[in-house]
Design a protein around this motif. Structure first.
Motif, short mmCIF file in Angstrom:
data_model
loop_
_atom_site.label_atom_id
_atom_site.label_comp_id
_atom_site.label_asym_id
_atom_site.label_seq_id
_atom_site.Cartn_x
_atom_site.Cartn_y
_atom_site.Cartn_z
N ASN A 94 0.81 -1.23 0.00
CA ASN A 94 0.00 0.00 0.00
C ASN A 94 0.84 1.28 0.00
O ASN A 94 0.39 2.30 -0.51
CB ASN A 94 -0.92 -0.03 1.24
CG ASN A 94 -1.45 1.34 1.59
OD1 ASN A 94 -2.38 1.85 0.96
ND2 ASN A 94 -0.83 1.98 2.59
N GLY A 96 2.83 4.41 -0.71
CA GLY A 96 3.01 5.15 -1.96
C GLY A 96 3.01 6.64 -1.67
O GLY A 96 2.50 7.08 -0.65
N ALA A 98 2.73 10.74 -3.58
CA ALA A 98 2.36 11.53 -4.77
C ALA A 98 3.31 12.72 -4.88
O ALA A 98 3.69 13.31 -3.86
CB ALA A 98 0.92 12.02 -4.63
N ILE A 115 9.77 9.04 -6.94
CA ILE A 115 8.42 8.46 -7.02
C ILE A 115 8.51 7.02 -7.53
O ILE A 115 7.84 6.12 -7.01
CB ILE A 115 7.51 9.32 -7.94
CG1 ILE A 115 7.45 10.78 -7.42
CG2 ILE A 115 6.11 8.71 -8.02
CD1 ILE A 115 6.96 10.95 -6.02
N ASN A 119 6.95 3.97 -5.32
CA ASN A 119 5.68 3.44 -5.84
C ASN A 119 5.85 2.21 -6.73
O ASN A 119 4.95 1.37 -6.80
CB ASN A 119 4.96 4.51 -6.67
CG ASN A 119 4.46 5.67 -5.82
OD1 ASN A 119 4.76 5.75 -4.63
ND2 ASN A 119 3.71 6.56 -6.42
N ASN A 144 -2.30 -5.06 -4.21
CA ASN A 144 -1.51 -3.86 -4.47
C ASN A 144 -2.44 -2.65 -4.55
O ASN A 144 -3.42 -2.67 -5.31
CB ASN A 144 -0.74 -4.02 -5.78
CG ASN A 144 0.32 -5.10 -5.68
OD1 ASN A 144 0.97 -5.23 -4.63
ND2 ASN A 144 0.52 -5.88 -6.73
N ALA A 146 -3.15 0.46 -6.06
CA ALA A 146 -2.81 1.32 -7.20
C ALA A 146 -3.61 2.61 -7.03
O ALA A 146 -3.49 3.29 -6.00
CB ALA A 146 -3.12 0.60 -8.52
N SER A 147 -4.44 2.94 -8.00
CA SER A 147 -5.18 4.22 -7.98
C SER A 147 -6.06 4.25 -9.22
O SER A 147 -5.82 3.49 -10.17
CB SER A 147 -4.16 5.37 -8.02
OG SER A 147 -4.80 6.60 -8.30
N TYR A 160 3.52 9.63 -10.98
CA TYR A 160 2.51 8.89 -10.21
C TYR A 160 1.67 8.02 -11.15
O TYR A 160 1.46 6.83 -10.91
CB TYR A 160 1.63 9.89 -9.45
CG TYR A 160 0.70 9.26 -8.45
CD1 TYR A 160 1.13 8.95 -7.16
CD2 TYR A 160 -0.62 8.96 -8.77
CE1 TYR A 160 0.27 8.37 -6.23
CE2 TYR A 160 -1.49 8.39 -7.86
CZ TYR A 160 -1.04 8.10 -6.58
OH TYR A 160 -1.89 7.53 -5.66
N THR A 163 3.71 5.09 -12.46
CA THR A 163 3.93 4.01 -11.49
C THR A 163 2.64 3.24 -11.20
O THR A 163 2.67 2.02 -11.06
CB THR A 163 4.51 4.54 -10.15
OG1 THR A 163 3.65 5.54 -9.60
CG2 THR A 163 5.91 5.10 -10.35
N LYS A 164 1.53 3.94 -11.12
CA LYS A 164 0.29 3.23 -10.79
C LYS A 164 -0.17 2.35 -11.96
O LYS A 164 -0.71 1.26 -11.75
CB LYS A 164 -0.80 4.23 -10.36
CG LYS A 164 -0.47 4.95 -9.03
CD LYS A 164 -0.27 3.97 -7.87
CE LYS A 164 -0.09 4.68 -6.54
NZ LYS A 164 0.07 3.74 -5.41
N VAL A 167 1.97 -0.69 -11.63
CA VAL A 167 1.54 -1.58 -10.54
C VAL A 167 0.39 -2.47 -11.02
O VAL A 167 0.33 -3.66 -10.70
CB VAL A 167 1.15 -0.76 -9.28
CG1 VAL A 167 0.38 -1.60 -8.28
CG2 VAL A 167 2.40 -0.17 -8.63
#
Ligand SMILES: NC(=O)c1ccc[n+]([C@@H]2O[C@H](COP(=O)([O-])OP(=O)(O)OC[C@H]3O[C@@H](n4cnc5c(N)ncnc54)[C@H](O)[C@@H]3O)[C@@H](O)[C@H]2O)c1
Length: 253
Positions: A94, A96, A98, A115, A119, A144, A146-147, A160, A163-164, A167
């Motif tokens: 979790n 991470g 920004a 970052i 992340n 994981n 992510a977003s 960001y 990386t998300k 992931v």
């Protein structure tokens, strides 16, 4: 299944970034569902506070100082779960961060690397250390965090967003490599969640951000923690490599 059901009874879970808003909620929900929890964070006080909240509520947890950007710390974290609780069933990556909003062409190398190291390297180092323990256990699950920005872009958020998205891809890769060995991986995609960052928004910015969510508001950490605990349950056997939005409809517009 009610929210008070102990559907993770007997399980051992670890949560990185467990001292923060979403990670603390995940750790508390794991414990409430009956898991013993290893809370990992860079911030010792924040991690210890999560452990205090769990133990005050009658749960079992310990804190392990961890920088997820360190492969050595990732291995030590898993070793801690094994040495104290004897196994690992659930790993939630979790932690991470920004970046400050910066147009892509103005991002310097140091910001980009920072970052990515937390992340993306953090999730890779984490899963590389966690998977052998899950295999030794006869299987388990990785969640994981992510977003929504693992699916779409957002102004000024290039590292960001990159990386998300990565992931989400790594999560699918674990399913491809390890599904036949009993390891499941799921990525969850929160939209904007009230973890403190929204305190810096002026009323106009806050209102604009809320309007981007069809539900008309940002989410609460609780609304992520409860879902992450559910998808970690051992009876979700045929869900693997999935991306699950937790976004009040953000991606549905
Ligand atoms: N808050 C949101 O709106 C939102 C939306 C989508 C996704 N997310 C993701 O959810 C996760 C948690 O976010 P949050 O909002 O709870 O953040 P937060 O800042 O409230 O908490 C993050 C926690 O991670 C810890 N941390 C930071 N760097 C670390 C490192 N290198 N090693 C170990 N721990 C570290 C911090 O000390 C903190 O306790 C992040 O991956 C974030 O990208 C957040």
């Amino acid at each position: 299944m009610t929210s008070t059901a102990r559907f993770l009874e007997g399980q051992v879970a670890l949560v990185t970034g467990g001292g923060g808003g979403i990670g603390r909620s995940i750790a508390c929900h794991y414990a409430k569902a009956g898991a013993r929890v290893v809370v990992a964070d860079l911030d010792d006080d924040a991690g210890a506070e999560t452990v205090r909240q769990i133990t005050d509520a009658g749960g079992t947890a310990l804190f392990q100082h961890t920088d997820v950007a360190s492969a050595e710390d990732a291995r030590a974290l898993v070793a801690k779960a094994l040495s104290v609780y004897g196994k690992l069933d659930i790993a939630c990556n979790n932690a991470g961060v920004a970046p400050p909003a910066t147009p892509l062409a103005e991002i310097d190398d140091a910001l980009w690397r920072r970052i990515l190291s937390i992340n993306l390297d953090g999730v890779f180092y984490g899963m590389r250390a966690q998977i052998p323990a899950l295999l030794d256990n006869g299987g388990g699950v990785i969640v994981n965090v992510a977003s929504i920005l693992g699916q779409v872009g957002f102004p000024g958020m290039a590292p960001y967003v990159a990386t998300k998205h990565a992931v989400v891809g790594l999560t699918k890769q674990v399913a491809v490599d390890y599904a036949d060995k009993g390891v499941r991986a799921i990525a969850v995609g929160p939209a904007f969640i009230k973890t403190g960052m929204e305190n810096n928004l002026d009323p106009e910015e806050r209102s604009a951000l809320e309007t981007e969510h069809p539900v008309g508001r940002m989410g609460e950490p609780e609304e992520v923690g409860s879902v992450v605990a559910m998808v970690s349950a051992p009876n979700w056997t045929f869900v693997n490599g999935a991306y699950l939005p937790i976004d009040g409809g953000y991606l549905s517009r």
